[in-house]
Design an enzyme around this catalytic site. Sequence first.
Site, PDB file in Angstrom:
ATOM      1  N   ASP A 221      54.086  -1.060  12.520  1.00  0.00           N
ATOM      2  CA  ASP A 221      52.700  -0.596  12.465  1.00  0.00           C
ATOM      3  C   ASP A 221      52.678   0.855  12.967  1.00  0.00           C
ATOM      4  OD1 ASP A 221      50.040  -0.031  12.770  1.00  0.00           O
ATOM      5  OD2 ASP A 221      49.526  -1.960  13.679  1.00  0.00           O
ATOM      6  N   GLU A 314      50.044  -2.005  25.642  1.00  0.00           N
ATOM      7  CA  GLU A 314      49.468  -2.328  24.332  1.00  0.00           C
ATOM      8  C   GLU A 314      49.057  -3.786  24.440  1.00  0.00           C
ATOM      9  OE1 GLU A 314      48.833  -4.202  21.609  1.00  0.00           O
ATOM     10  OE2 GLU A 314      50.609  -3.802  20.392  1.00  0.00           O
ATOM     11  N   GLU A 323      43.945 -13.322  23.096  1.00  0.00           N
ATOM     12  CA  GLU A 323      45.167 -13.401  23.913  1.00  0.00           C
ATOM     13  C   GLU A 323      44.902 -13.155  25.392  1.00  0.00           C
ATOM     14  OE1 GLU A 323      48.417 -11.072  22.465  1.00  0.00           O
ATOM     15  OE2 GLU A 323      48.456 -12.054  20.504  1.00  0.00           O
ATOM     16  N   HIS A 464      48.340  -3.801  11.978  1.00  0.00           N
ATOM     17  CA  HIS A 464      48.678  -5.230  11.956  1.00  0.00           C
ATOM     18  C   HIS A 464      47.531  -6.084  12.495  1.00  0.00           C
ATOM     19  CE1 HIS A 464      49.556  -4.658  16.246  1.00  0.00           C
ATOM     20  NE2 HIS A 464      49.560  -5.975  16.370  1.00  0.00           N
TER      21      HIS A 464
END
Length: 516
Positions: A221, A314, A323, A464
Site C-alpha cells: 500500500d 500505524e 481493531e 488497503h
Amino acid sequence: MDGAEEIDSCSGSEEEWEGMDEEVSLSHQTLCLFCSEVFNSAELMFEHCQTQHMFNVVTYFQKMDINCISYIKFINFIRIHKLSSSEVMNISKTSCPWLKDEYMMPHNASDPLLTFDIEGFMKEKRKENAYEEVVTIPQCRFEAILRKLHNKTVKLKNAQDRIDKMKEAAKTVFLCNNQQCSGMNSRSSSYQDNKSSNNDEDNYYFSTYDHFAIHHEMLQDKVRTLAYKDAILNNPEVFNGKRVLDVGCGTSILSMFAAKAGASFVMGVDKSDVIFQAMDIVRENGYEKIIDLFKGRVEDMPDPDQKFDIIVSEWMGYFLLFEGMMDSVIYARDKFLVPGGKIFPNRCTLSIQAVCDIEKYKEYVDFWDDVYGFKMTAMKKDVIKEANVEAVKPETACCQPITIKELDLTSCQVSDTEFSSTFDLVMFRSCAVTALIGYFDCYFDKDLSHKVVLSTSPQSASTHWKQTMFLLEKPVQVTEGEIVNCRLSCRKNRRDPRSLIVKITFGKYHNQYYLS
C-alpha cells in the site's frame, strides 16, 4: 627471510635511506598517525593516539606481531592511505596490506617515525605495563561509556524479565494441557468460556499478524507507507537525536524510517511472531545498534530508563477504529511519552458520505432473491447487518462528505472511541441511495515544517483500508437539494472489544451494523 634480506628486496635504494637520515636531523616534529596534530616526540604522539583515537600502539603492535621492518612498512602505509584508527583496528592479522615490499619506500623521507626505535619503545612499555595497564581517556568519553553500560544493563534486565515471563507462560500452558487431558469431557463448557476471554481474543488477534501476507499487503500500500516515509524523513529536525517508540512495529519499517531520519534510539513493540523476522530485518539493514525490539503488548512493556520523545504507529483499522489499537497508542502516550512529545500521526478525522451504487447493492442484497431458481431472502437480514470493506467509485457519491468525528492523538482518551453524532447530508443529485460509506484521514501536521495527509477517501488514491460500506435495507430515493437528517453511533462490541457496533439512522430508516 631475516631483516637484512627483507631490506635488500625492497625498492628503496641506499642513497634514499642515507638522504632520509640527513633530513630527519633537521626536524623532530612528529605528525599524528590519524589527524593533523603535530608533537615534539613520537612518545607524545603515541600517547595522543591512545587518549584521543583509542589506539594503543603497544597493544596493537603486539597483536599484529609488528617488528622493526613491518613497523616501517606500517608507517608508510598509514601515511599513504590516511586511514582512521577504527579502520586500522579492523584490519585482520592474516591479511595485513602493509606487508608488501612497496611500503618500504619512504612516503616522507623526513618522517621521524621511520627512524624511531620502535623495538626499544615497545620493550620499555612492556616493562611499565607488566602489572597493570592504565588507559587515560577524556571525561566526556568516560561518561559516554558509563551511559552505554547503563543502557546495556537495562536491556539485560528487560531481557531477563522477558525470559521470566516466557517461563511462567510455559508453565501455564503445561498445566492447562495436563488439566485438559485429565478432564476434557467434564470441562468442555468451561473451556469454551475461557476461549472467549480477553487473553484468548488478544492472542487470536495478534496471531493474524504472524503471517507475511498481511504485512505484504500493508507494505504494498504505497499511499499508506509513503505517507509515513514522507512525514518522517522530510522532518529530520524532529527526529534527530530523539528517542522513538514504534507501537505495533510489525516488520519494523517505521522504526527504520525513524532511525534513518536521525533518531538516537528506537524501541519497536509488537506481540505477533513477525517481530522475529523484524529482528533479522533490523540487523540486515545495519540498525541493530539503534533499534531494539520488544515482543509483547505495549501495555506489558517494562518502564524504560528514559521516556520517549516521539511515538510512531500505524494503528488505524477499517472505519478508523476497528481493531481497537488506538487504545494502545493512548496507553503508550500516557505512560511513555515525554510531556509535549510528538505522535505520528497526531490527529485523525472520520467522515460519512451517501452513495448510489446499484451494482454493489445487487451483488450483496438482490442476489438472494433468486439463487439458482430458489428464494433465499432470509439471508438478507444478516447480510445487511454486516459492514463491507469496498473500494467505492467516486462517481457514486450522492452528497458532499461530512466529518462526524475528530481525534487529537495528543489529548484524546479511550472513551472518545465510543461516540454518537447527529448530522445532515445535503444531496447534490436525484438518485437512489443504496449505502452510507465511512472513511478516515490522518494528519501529520502539528508543529511540523513538512506536513502530510494520509486520506482513505474515494476521491484519493486507493489504500488497503478502502472504504467501509453500510448498505441500506432498501434503496432510498432522494432528490437534488434534499436534506436528510442522520445519526450515527459507534461503540465497541462488549463480547469482542476489537470489533465495532455501528448504528445508523438515515432519514426514517434505521439499522445496526457489525464490523468484526
